[in-house]
Design an enzyme around this catalytic site. Structure first.
Site, mmCIF file in Angstrom:
data_model
loop_
_atom_site.group_PDB
_atom_site.id
_atom_site.type_symbol
_atom_site.label_atom_id
_atom_site.label_comp_id
_atom_site.label_asym_id
_atom_site.label_seq_id
_atom_site.Cartn_x
_atom_site.Cartn_y
_atom_site.Cartn_z
ATOM 1 N N CYS B 147 0.803 -1.346 0.137
ATOM 2 C CA CYS B 147 0.002 -0.049 0.003
ATOM 3 C C CYS B 147 0.897 1.166 0.035
ATOM 4 O O CYS B 147 0.287 2.671 -0.131
ATOM 5 C CB CYS B 147 -0.948 -0.175 1.170
ATOM 6 S SG CYS B 147 -2.108 -1.343 1.008
ATOM 7 N N HIS B 280 -1.480 8.020 6.691
ATOM 8 C CA HIS B 280 -2.007 6.565 5.935
ATOM 9 C C HIS B 280 -3.633 6.329 6.376
ATOM 10 O O HIS B 280 -4.518 6.255 5.695
ATOM 11 C CB HIS B 280 -1.153 5.483 6.349
ATOM 12 C CG HIS B 280 -1.710 4.470 5.287
ATOM 13 N ND1 HIS B 280 -1.558 4.450 3.840
ATOM 14 C CD2 HIS B 280 -1.523 2.935 5.492
ATOM 15 C CE1 HIS B 280 -1.843 3.186 3.397
ATOM 16 N NE2 HIS B 280 -1.842 2.244 4.459
ATOM 17 N N HIS B 315 -9.565 2.962 0.565
ATOM 18 C CA HIS B 315 -8.559 2.637 0.544
ATOM 19 C C HIS B 315 -8.076 2.430 -0.986
ATOM 20 O O HIS B 315 -8.583 1.273 -1.158
ATOM 21 C CB HIS B 315 -7.951 1.456 1.451
ATOM 22 C CG HIS B 315 -6.423 1.306 1.448
ATOM 23 N ND1 HIS B 315 -5.376 1.635 0.747
ATOM 24 C CD2 HIS B 315 -5.725 0.647 2.864
ATOM 25 C CE1 HIS B 315 -4.102 1.353 0.944
ATOM 26 N NE2 HIS B 315 -4.404 0.819 2.281
#
Lengths: 239, 386
Positions: B147, B280, B315
């Site tokens: 990610c 994040h 996400h």
């Protein structure tokens, strides 16, 4: 920029070895999916408990990294070390993608394997090694492009030059089964099988075998001027 | 590999999210506090506990072009870019682009998707991007750092430009909400069964989102000519591993602290010179706690604006870092960070830092970070001076 190779490791269907053995590496495709691997207890002390259950890609990568670190005199350590890992691959962990996805097909996904899902990321093998060997440098997986492992080697050299790690490992991992050549991925070509890594340092400790590399622009050469076109060129080369 | 250090700047950026077809649209709706999270209709989720995601509503592939949904999403972002400088190097950073292929091969995709049965691995996307943009398909690489992939891509792009190796590098990424990833995150108990609430005291997981982004990193000269305005500079970057666990973040935030520390060193600035932070912020209990631990360790008690976009756009996996870098550049331009979507009651350590309203800030440096499976962490410090 000058960089030193201080160790290396490889595993393949034909065998396994270390850079300091002075032998060449053969990662050519095999009709057998069996990989010749060292015993786990010879690679990991303390044991890496999940090693026996790893898929071929993860197992090959972990074994080659363990051999390379040992060859460079960098065994597991209690303290974190700014050592990074860059790998390249043509097929990454795609075999695990299929294995994981099969587990989602029963009961509309309710029985999907969380463990297999984690290993569908090609960088998990690097995370496993980073955690086991306490390596806190950059960890990246790249697509293989031209020359075996050269994409990873160039990226690792860039990270060393940028001062983002003290030591970098660069290598290639392939875990595709021997049947993939006919499965529509890259028609007519059998994928390589196995893994190979080298350890690169800018300021190595004295006393270790070392091979000096000179890096200019995108060219990587041996001290004697010989051009490096593949990571395998670094094996069987006198230091 | 030369060592002539030059400024690496963001010369252009495009993004497509479920909140907007463009970076402008996404930015406007983020600032308005909107969310694109909705019930999933792309595949069946009846038997799963988690049934929402941020999907682009009208996303459809063009089978005549041999494209899949990832291509369709990426194409929208690429079409928003002006022609690129000749010789631009392309870095592809999408993470799970083969999901549609694997699903189709496994018999889960609709029958009319047989055209999609081509193996879209990262190199195939990168070559497809190059051909679409009229660039040499042999020039480029693919990076997977989970990610943190596109943040890592921007970091390496900045290094290529600042070292003199390249004049311009395009970092591209697209990932979609696929059955492959949604079921996997659900199995890991990482998805929210309620609402994704980054940094909230009651947060219970993330939700996924469709996202594509293309960020052009180039020399200051190229960026100034392209933008006609002072560009945002990538002042520093860092990459570090937790060396802890393959799916769980280090609770002491050691990898994130190391990545941010490396970026601060390179930028030549002290922690108190960072004036805003695009975290994040996945909305999972452990990720957000880890980030706040790292913030306290590096920045002490100082309160400055922190935000996450994942409660609003989901996400977006490999695309997250590039989308968030593009949004952070907008935040620098406008002197404001957007609300953290889904946030209701900040957890104790987030109070005075995260908000469900926009927060003004007066500085010219913003930090953006991403963390991912395998223990990866990436940090970028963006700087804008008039």
């Amino acid at each position: 920029m000058e960089v030193y190779v201080t160790g290396g490791g490889w595993v393949a269907p034909q065998g396994y070895g270390q850079w300091s053995d002075g032998r060449g590496v053969d990662l050519s495709p095999s009709d057998s999916d069996a990989m010749a691997l060292p015993r786990a207890r010879d690679l990991f002390d303390p044991p890496l408990s999940r090693y026996g259950r790893f898929d071929r890609y993860t197992k090959a990568g972990c074994a080659a990294i363990a051999l390379a670190l040992r060859d460079a005199g960098l065994p597991r350590h209690d303290e974190d070390r700014v050592i990074g890992l860059v790998s390249s691959s043509l097929y990454e962990s795609t075999q695990t993608d299929f294995d994981y996805y099969r587990t989602t097909l029963e009961q509309d996904g309710a029985l999907a394997s969380p463990n297999l899902f984690s290993y569908t990321l090609p960088g998990i093998v690097l995370g496993e090694c980073a955690a086991h060997f306490t390596l806190t440098g950059p960890t990246l997986c790249l697509g293989e492009k031209d020359g075996l492992g050269m994409t990873a080697l160039r990226a690792a050299l860039s990270l060393l030059r940028a001062g983002k790690a003290d030591v970098m490992l660069a290598g290639r991992i392939e875990g595709a089964s021997s049947g993939w050549g006919e499965a529509g991925f890259e028609k007519g070509s059998q994928p390589l099988q196995g893994a190979v890594f080298v350890v690169l340092e800018r300021r190595p400790a004295s006393g270790l075998s070392q091979l000096r590399l000179v890096c200019e622009n995108e060219e990587v050469r041996l001290e004697n001027g010989g051009r490096i076109a593949s990571l395998l060129d670094l094996f069987g080369t006198e230091s | 590999m030369t060592d002539a250090r030059r400024d690496a700047c963001i010369a252009d950026a495009a993004a497509v999210t479920a909140l907007g077809e463009s970076l402008d649209a996404t930015w406007t709706r983020l600032r308005a506090g909107e969310s694109a999270v909705a019930p999933i209709r792309r595949f069946g989720v009846e038997s799963l506990d988690c049934r929402t995601a941020a999907c682009v509503a009208d996303l459809d592939a063009d089978p005549r072009e041999g494209e899949n949904l990832v291509c369709a999403l990426m194409r929208r972002a690429l079409d928003a870019l002006d022609p690129l400088p000749a010789g631009t190097f392309v870095i592809w950073t999408g993470v799970k682009g083969d999901a549609e292929f694997v699903e189709a091969q496994s018999g889960e995709a609709p029958e009319d998707r047989t055209e999609y049965r081509a193996p879209w691995l990262p190199r195939h996307y990168r070559r497809w991007v190059c051909r679409r943009l009229g660039l040499d398909p042999e020039e480029g690489i693919e990076i997977n750092a989970a990610c943190a992939s596109s943040a890592a891509g921007i970091a390496l792009a900045a290094d290529m430009v600042s070292s003199g190796e390249r004049e311009s590098v395009l970092v591209c990424a697209a990932d979609i909400v696929s059955r492959f990833t949604h079921v996997g995150f659900c199995a890991l108990k990482a998805l929210s069964p309620t609402v994704c609430r980054p940094f909230d005291a009651r947060r219970d997981g993330l939700c996924l989102g469709d996202g594509a982004s293309a960020v052009l990193v180039a020399t200051r000269d190229v960026a100034e000519r392209r933008l006609g305005a002072p560009p945002v500079r990538i002042a520093g970057w860092g990459l570090a591993n937790d060396a802890n666990h393959i799916t769980g973040p280090a609770r002491d935030g050691r990898g994130l602290k190391a990545a941010i520390g490396s970026a601060l060193d390179q930028a030549g600035c002290a922690p108190d010179e960072i004036e805003a932070y695009c975290a994040h912020g996945t909305g999972t209990v452990y990720n957000d706690a880890m980030e706040l631990t790292a913030v306290e360790a590096l920045f002490g008690d100082r309160r400055f604006p922190i935000f996450s976009v994942k409660g609003a756009i989901g996400h977006t996996l490999g695309a997250a870092g590039a989308i968030e870098a593009a949004i952070s550049a907008r935040a620098l331009r406008d002197g404001v960070v957007p609300p953290t979507g889904g946030l209701d009651e900040p957890e104790e350590r987030g109070r005075g830092r995260v908000s469900n309203a926009s927060q003004d800030f007066a500085g010219h440096r913003i930090l953006t970070t991403n963390s991912g499976f395998g223990g990866v962490n990436a940090a970028l410090i963006l700087e804008r001076r008039l």
